[in-house]
Scaffold this active site. Structure first.
Site, PDB file in Angstrom:
ATOM      1  N   ASP A  41       0.864  -1.177   0.000  1.00  0.00           N
ATOM      2  CA  ASP A  41       0.000   0.000   0.000  1.00  0.00           C
ATOM      3  C   ASP A  41       0.905   1.232   0.000  1.00  0.00           C
ATOM      4  O   ASP A  41       2.122   1.138   0.208  1.00  0.00           O
ATOM      5  CB  ASP A  41      -0.896  -0.036   1.242  1.00  0.00           C
ATOM      6  CG  ASP A  41      -1.883   1.109   1.282  1.00  0.00           C
ATOM      7  OD1 ASP A  41      -2.394   1.497   0.213  1.00  0.00           O
ATOM      8  OD2 ASP A  41      -2.128   1.644   2.381  1.00  0.00           O
ATOM      9  N   ASP A  47      -0.505   5.107   0.815  1.00  0.00           N
ATOM     10  CA  ASP A  47      -0.924   6.075   1.832  1.00  0.00           C
ATOM     11  C   ASP A  47      -0.946   5.414   3.206  1.00  0.00           C
ATOM     12  O   ASP A  47      -1.561   4.365   3.397  1.00  0.00           O
ATOM     13  CB  ASP A  47      -2.315   6.618   1.491  1.00  0.00           C
ATOM     14  CG  ASP A  47      -2.310   7.445   0.219  1.00  0.00           C
ATOM     15  OD1 ASP A  47      -2.084   8.655   0.297  1.00  0.00           O
ATOM     16  OD2 ASP A  47      -2.520   6.860  -0.866  1.00  0.00           O
TER      17      ASP A  47
END
Length: 312
Positions: free
Chosen positions: A31, A33
């Protein structure tokens, strides 16, 4: 992969466990953010951690649910975090949606609730979109009806992040979904979006669930934790042993669940949408990671400790 029911902190593993862990995966899906940066702040030393993973021979791909920023802007944001990432290393919800529509040879009109950048990607891929209403409507049933009832042959409703979401858009989407052949396709499923440490806002998943309940249709999910996304990643990267993939993320319901659904190993970092207290309180097996770390930067120490013996 650990068989223990409780996740283990990667820096609390024994020397032999650390070595086995590092040698147990070849590819990293990460991922972005909350793992590498938040809205404005970079996670300290995240760039060094991913550089160390690459030096250890790990292949890196970044899988995001954030469609508010396009791929080019994401590359620029990576550069601000001192990371040089190629566009093809980024899996963006809008591009994933295009891959899926192409794979099913979709033809027809799409009603879309999403950001301007998301719409742009689909239009550039040749898909015909309609959206709205985008203007203010009067508080009368007559004006509402004029804006939500439509006879155009919509064959798919797409919902993702839309900062200008309105009730009329949702009502119009629901009316299109009455057609038995109209597909419901969703991008990001996050019910809450972390925008700063300890600050969350309602995410698109909460709104998508309204359409799911109202229409009775199950969506095809092209963001995490959608199985369709996982299948495309596995196919694209010729993954023959999912257990040799490590999924790194900061969200239990999106990143960890996605990894477990796909058969990947999972690592939660505590720099984004999940605190240690929340991790320790989690009881759903699908949301429990194999490992956790205070930050992805913990890999710097982990890999330094075993570098002489790893990947011989």
């Amino acid at each position: 992969m650990t068989n223990k029911s409780q996740p283990q902190h990667i820096l609390k593993l024994s020397a032999e466990q650390r070595r086995r862990f590092v040698d147990s995966f070849d590819r990293v899906y990460s991922d972005i953010d909350g793992v590498i940066y938040t809205l404005k702040v970079n996670v300290p030393n995240a760039d060094q951690a991913y550089a160390a993973l690459e030096r250890a021979g790990k292949q890196l791909t970044f899988v995001t649910n954030n469609s508010a920023r396009n791929v080019d802007d994401t590359v620029k944001r990576f550069a601000m975090a001192n990371m040089q990432v190629k566009p093809e290393q980024i899996w963006h919800p809008a591009q994933t949606m295009v891959y899926y529509l192409q794979s099913i040879k979709f033809e027809g009109l799409i009603y879309i609730i999403a950001s301007p950048e998301f719409k742009r990607v689909l239009r550039e891929a040749g898909y015909q979109l309609i959206d709205g209403p985008n203007q203010f409507i009067d508080d009368t049933y007559e004006d509402l009806a004029r804006n939500i009832f439509d006879k155009q042959p919509v064959r798919a409703v797409v919902i993702d992040v839309d900062f200008n979401l309105t009730a009329p858009k949702m009502l119009r989407a629901h009316l299109y979904l009455r057609h038995p052949e109209c597909l419901l396709l969703s991008g990001a499923t996050d019910r809450l979006l972390p925008v700063a440490k300890g600050v969350n806002i309602i995410g698109p998943g909460a709104f998508a669930s309204v359409l799911i309940e109202a229409s009775g249709k199950q969506p095809t999910v092209l963001g995490k934790p959608g199985r369709a996304l996982g299948d495309m990643l596995i196919q694209q990267h010729n993954v023959t042993m999912p257990s040799r993939v490590l999924m790194i993320g900061d969200m239990l319901a999106q990143d960890v669940r996605f990894g477990r659904m796909c058969g990947f190993q999972t690592l939660l970092v505590l720099t984004g949408g999940c605190t240690l207290d929340q991790l320790q309180a989690e009881t759903c097996p699908e949301h429990l990671p194999d490992y956790y770390a205070d930050s992805v930067a913990d890999f710097i120490q982990l890999l330094a400790d075993i570098a002489p013996k790893a990947h011989v």
